[in-house]
Write a protein that holds these residues in place. Structure first.
Motif, PDB file in Angstrom:
ATOM      1  N   LEU A 108       0.916  -1.298   0.096  1.00 52.91           N
ATOM      2  CA  LEU A 108       0.018   0.086  -0.113  1.00 52.91           C
ATOM      3  C   LEU A 108       0.926   1.369   0.080  1.00 52.91           C
ATOM      4  CD1 LEU A 108      -2.848   1.296   0.458  1.00 52.91           C
ATOM      5  CD2 LEU A 108      -2.495   1.270   2.588  1.00 52.91           C
ATOM      6  N   PRO A 109       0.972   2.034  -1.011  1.00 49.15           N
ATOM      7  CA  PRO A 109       1.988   2.973  -1.189  1.00 49.15           C
ATOM      8  C   PRO A 109       1.400   4.301  -0.271  1.00 49.15           C
ATOM      9  CG  PRO A 109       1.185   2.297  -3.404  1.00 49.15           C
ATOM     10  CD  PRO A 109       0.566   1.670  -2.302  1.00 49.15           C
ATOM     11  N   VAL A 110       1.852   5.201   0.006  1.00 53.00           N
ATOM     12  CA  VAL A 110       1.692   6.336   0.883  1.00 53.00           C
ATOM     13  C   VAL A 110       0.534   7.205  -0.088  1.00 53.00           C
ATOM     14  CG1 VAL A 110       2.421   8.567   1.687  1.00 53.00           C
ATOM     15  CG2 VAL A 110       3.961   6.608   1.934  1.00 53.00           C
ATOM     16  N   ASN A 111      -0.498   7.524   0.631  1.00 50.49           N
ATOM     17  CA  ASN A 111      -1.336   8.136  -0.042  1.00 50.49           C
ATOM     18  C   ASN A 111      -1.114   9.267  -0.705  1.00 50.49           C
ATOM     19  OD1 ASN A 111      -4.013   9.681  -0.404  1.00 50.49           O
ATOM     20  ND2 ASN A 111      -5.045   8.048   0.998  1.00 50.49           N
ATOM     21  N   SER A 112      -1.638   9.245  -2.013  1.00 47.75           N
ATOM     22  CA  SER A 112      -1.253  10.316  -2.888  1.00 47.75           C
ATOM     23  C   SER A 112      -1.743  11.710  -2.328  1.00 47.75           C
ATOM     24  CB  SER A 112      -1.768  10.466  -4.483  1.00 47.75           C
ATOM     25  OG  SER A 112      -2.965   9.959  -4.577  1.00 47.75           O
ATOM     26  N   SER A 113      -2.822  11.658  -1.476  1.00 50.99           N
ATOM     27  CA  SER A 113      -3.775  12.657  -0.728  1.00 50.99           C
ATOM     28  C   SER A 113      -3.029  13.034   0.647  1.00 50.99           C
ATOM     29  CB  SER A 113      -5.361  12.600  -0.847  1.00 50.99           C
ATOM     30  OG  SER A 113      -5.691  12.343  -2.044  1.00 50.99           O
ATOM     31  N   HIS A 114      -2.035  12.485   0.977  1.00 51.61           N
ATOM     32  CA  HIS A 114      -1.310  12.687   2.273  1.00 51.61           C
ATOM     33  C   HIS A 114      -1.600  13.948   2.973  1.00 51.61           C
ATOM     34  CE1 HIS A 114       1.587  12.158   5.623  1.00 51.61           C
ATOM     35  NE2 HIS A 114       1.176  10.960   5.392  1.00 51.61           N
ATOM     36  N   SER A 115      -1.033  14.912   2.317  1.00 50.08           N
ATOM     37  CA  SER A 115      -1.152  16.408   2.731  1.00 50.08           C
ATOM     38  C   SER A 115      -2.659  16.859   2.919  1.00 50.08           C
ATOM     39  CB  SER A 115      -0.530  17.145   1.709  1.00 50.08           C
ATOM     40  OG  SER A 115      -1.160  17.407   0.405  1.00 50.08           O
ATOM     41  N   ARG A 116      -3.532  16.407   2.097  1.00 48.37           N
ATOM     42  CA  ARG A 116      -4.833  16.601   2.544  1.00 48.37           C
ATOM     43  C   ARG A 116      -5.810  15.939   3.695  1.00 48.37           C
ATOM     44  NH1 ARG A 116      -5.375  16.123  -3.101  1.00 48.37           N
ATOM     45  NH2 ARG A 116      -6.833  14.508  -2.761  1.00 48.37           N
ATOM     46  N   LYS A 137     -10.855  13.440  21.288  1.00 54.46           N
ATOM     47  CA  LYS A 137     -12.158  13.453  20.805  1.00 54.46           C
ATOM     48  C   LYS A 137     -11.897  12.469  19.334  1.00 54.46           C
ATOM     49  CE  LYS A 137     -13.629  17.524  22.727  1.00 54.46           C
ATOM     50  NZ  LYS A 137     -12.673  17.342  23.771  1.00 54.46           N
ATOM     51  N   PHE A 138     -12.857  11.418  19.691  1.00 52.65           N
ATOM     52  CA  PHE A 138     -12.683  10.583  18.643  1.00 52.65           C
ATOM     53  C   PHE A 138     -13.630  10.803  17.379  1.00 52.65           C
ATOM     54  CE2 PHE A 138     -11.660   8.606  22.503  1.00 52.65           C
ATOM     55  CZ  PHE A 138     -10.372   7.985  22.297  1.00 52.65           C
ATOM     56  N   PRO A 139     -13.151  10.132  16.089  1.00 52.33           N
ATOM     57  CA  PRO A 139     -13.844  10.681  14.808  1.00 52.33           C
ATOM     58  C   PRO A 139     -15.198   9.881  14.876  1.00 52.33           C
ATOM     59  CG  PRO A 139     -12.024   9.134  14.484  1.00 52.33           C
ATOM     60  CD  PRO A 139     -11.986   9.394  15.980  1.00 52.33           C
ATOM     61  N   GLY A 140     -16.142  10.890  14.254  1.00 53.06           N
ATOM     62  CA  GLY A 140     -17.267  10.219  14.212  1.00 53.06           C
ATOM     63  C   GLY A 140     -17.713  10.059  12.794  1.00 53.06           C
ATOM     64  N   GLY A 151     -10.231  11.652  -0.277  1.00 55.12           N
ATOM     65  CA  GLY A 151      -9.302  10.678  -0.911  1.00 55.12           C
ATOM     66  C   GLY A 151      -8.608   9.846   0.062  1.00 55.12           C
ATOM     67  N   CYS A 152      -8.488  10.132   1.304  1.00 56.87           N
ATOM     68  CA  CYS A 152      -7.761   9.305   2.379  1.00 56.87           C
ATOM     69  C   CYS A 152      -8.213   7.944   2.669  1.00 56.87           C
ATOM     70  CB  CYS A 152      -7.577  10.199   3.508  1.00 56.87           C
ATOM     71  SG  CYS A 152      -7.190  12.070   3.171  1.00 56.87           S
ATOM     72  N   ASN A 153      -8.407   7.159   1.605  1.00 60.65           N
ATOM     73  CA  ASN A 153      -8.744   5.853   1.865  1.00 60.65           C
ATOM     74  C   ASN A 153      -8.206   5.158   0.583  1.00 60.65           C
ATOM     75  OD1 ASN A 153     -11.094   7.398   0.511  1.00 60.65           O
ATOM     76  ND2 ASN A 153     -11.357   5.056  -0.175  1.00 60.65           N
ATOM     77  N   HIS A 154      -8.374   3.737   0.916  1.00 61.70           N
ATOM     78  CA  HIS A 154      -8.295   2.778   0.068  1.00 61.70           C
ATOM     79  C   HIS A 154      -9.044   1.647  -0.302  1.00 61.70           C
ATOM     80  CE1 HIS A 154      -5.889   0.955   3.152  1.00 61.70           C
ATOM     81  NE2 HIS A 154      -5.910  -0.221   2.416  1.00 61.70           N
ATOM     82  N   GLU A 155      -9.238   0.899  -1.198  1.00 62.23           N
ATOM     83  CA  GLU A 155     -10.091  -0.397  -1.337  1.00 62.23           C
ATOM     84  C   GLU A 155      -9.371  -1.479  -0.785  1.00 62.23           C
ATOM     85  OE1 GLU A 155     -13.159  -0.151  -2.038  1.00 62.23           O
ATOM     86  OE2 GLU A 155     -13.409   2.069  -2.447  1.00 62.23           O
ATOM     87  N   VAL A 161     -10.909   1.642   3.691  1.00 64.01           N
ATOM     88  CA  VAL A 161     -10.257   1.699   4.809  1.00 64.01           C
ATOM     89  C   VAL A 161      -9.409   3.201   4.655  1.00 64.01           C
ATOM     90  CG1 VAL A 161      -8.526   1.037   6.428  1.00 64.01           C
ATOM     91  CG2 VAL A 161      -9.734  -0.675   5.330  1.00 64.01           C
ATOM     92  N   VAL A 162      -9.552   3.853   5.676  1.00 61.55           N
ATOM     93  CA  VAL A 162      -9.022   5.317   5.825  1.00 61.55           C
ATOM     94  C   VAL A 162      -7.473   5.040   6.188  1.00 61.55           C
ATOM     95  CG1 VAL A 162      -8.837   7.508   6.990  1.00 61.55           C
ATOM     96  CG2 VAL A 162     -11.175   6.457   6.398  1.00 61.55           C
ATOM     97  N   HIS A 163      -6.661   5.656   5.355  1.00 56.50           N
ATOM     98  CA  HIS A 163      -5.206   5.542   5.499  1.00 56.50           C
ATOM     99  C   HIS A 163      -4.584   6.937   5.050  1.00 56.50           C
ATOM    100  CE1 HIS A 163      -2.877   4.720   2.150  1.00 56.50           C
ATOM    101  NE2 HIS A 163      -4.133   4.782   1.329  1.00 56.50           N
ATOM    102  N   TYR A 164      -3.302   6.957   5.393  1.00 51.40           N
ATOM    103  CA  TYR A 164      -2.304   8.013   5.289  1.00 51.40           C
ATOM    104  C   TYR A 164      -0.944   7.620   4.668  1.00 51.40           C
ATOM    105  CZ  TYR A 164      -6.031   9.880   8.281  1.00 51.40           C
ATOM    106  OH  TYR A 164      -7.039  10.161   8.921  1.00 51.40           O
ATOM    107  N   ASP A 165      -0.443   6.775   5.720  1.00 52.85           N
ATOM    108  CA  ASP A 165       1.006   6.422   5.463  1.00 52.85           C
ATOM    109  C   ASP A 165       0.877   5.064   4.558  1.00 52.85           C
ATOM    110  OD1 ASP A 165       1.957   8.303   7.132  1.00 52.85           O
ATOM    111  OD2 ASP A 165       1.775   7.035   8.897  1.00 52.85           O
ATOM    112  N   GLY A 166       1.899   4.776   4.135  1.00 55.38           N
ATOM    113  CA  GLY A 166       2.150   3.259   3.396  1.00 55.38           C
ATOM    114  C   GLY A 166       2.310   2.173   4.167  1.00 55.38           C
ATOM    115  N   MET A 167       2.069   1.135   3.583  1.00 52.07           N
ATOM    116  CA  MET A 167       2.281  -0.021   4.217  1.00 52.07           C
ATOM    117  C   MET A 167       3.080  -1.215   3.546  1.00 52.07           C
ATOM    118  SD  MET A 167      -0.045  -2.618   6.897  1.00 52.07           S
ATOM    119  CE  MET A 167      -0.385  -1.265   7.932  1.00 52.07           C
ATOM    120  N   LEU A 168       3.812  -1.758   3.880  1.00 54.75           N
ATOM    121  CA  LEU A 168       4.018  -2.998   3.068  1.00 54.75           C
ATOM    122  C   LEU A 168       4.223  -4.449   4.072  1.00 54.75           C
ATOM    123  CD1 LEU A 168       7.502  -1.649   1.643  1.00 54.75           C
ATOM    124  CD2 LEU A 168       5.530  -2.454   0.252  1.00 54.75           C
ATOM    125  N   ILE A 169       3.644  -5.522   3.735  1.00 52.33           N
ATOM    126  CA  ILE A 169       3.715  -6.599   4.335  1.00 52.33           C
ATOM    127  C   ILE A 169       4.279  -7.638   3.583  1.00 52.33           C
ATOM    128  CG2 ILE A 169       2.096  -8.615   5.822  1.00 52.33           C
ATOM    129  CD1 ILE A 169      -0.213  -6.448   5.925  1.00 52.33           C
TER     130      ILE A 169
END
Length: 195
Positions: A108-116, A137-140, A151-155, A161-169
């Protein structure tokens, strides 16, 4: 089966919280309240010839750790799976390259919308413990909807799933058969015959 969890956590508050959670759940563990660096990684792993999982999420210092030859030797010879949180496109690409011969389970690459993704709609969630004495204060639902609009999510096979950073497994091909590798699309646990 016998297990032991090993942790390195630099932030004092997170370290205290982690210790409390481990004790409350009676989890056998070692905790080092210091930075995850080659020395601490070596100290945490020195007594273990088999390491099921290494999870690295060290806020941009991933390459400093993974470029170290002693760390790489431990990874290559003793670690079955790694999960690496990546905090920039450059880090993501370089970590993927370092482990290019491993079996990719999730890339999962770093979200291209990371700054937003760190807009006002999520500030109350991410920074409220620092800003408000009344507690986090938790998100609602409106926050998650705004994150999706930004655009802070991926399928995933299991939904968005909402995400910002990338991940490698990644799985180590020394221990896992590529033809029987786990996939995030799997609905049931798949067990590979160990090599």
């Amino acid at each position: 089966m016998p297990y032991r969890a090993q942790f390195a956590e630099l932030d004092p508050e997170n370290c205290r919280g982690l210790s409390a959670v481990m004790q409350l759940n009676d989890i056998d563990h070692d905790l080092s309240c210091e930075a995850a660096d080659p020395r601490s990684f070596g100290a945490l792993t020195t007594d273990h010839q088999h390491i099921d999982l290494v999870h690295i999420d060290i806020q941009g210092a991933e390459l400093r750790l993974l470029n170290d030859s002693s760390v790489r030797d431990i990874m290559e010879t003793r670690v079955y799976r790694i999960i690496v949180g990546t905090h920039s496109e450059l880090i993501h690409k370089k970590v993927a390259h370092l482990f290019r011969h491993w079996i990719p389970i999730f890339n999962l690459p770093v979200n291209s919308s990371h700054s937003r993704c760190f807009g006002p709609h999520l500030v109350k969630y991410l920074f409220s413990p620092l800003l408000f004495s009344s507690g986090p204060k938790f998100p609602g639902p409106e926050d998650w909807e705004k994150a999706r609009e930004t655009g802070c999510n991926h399928e995933t096979p299991h939904g968005r799933v909402v995400h910002y950073d990338g991940m490698l497994i990644l799985d180590n091909p020394v221990f896992v058969e590529a033809s029987r590798a786990f996939s995030l699309s799997d609905a049931h646990l798949r067990i590979s015959d160990l090599k």
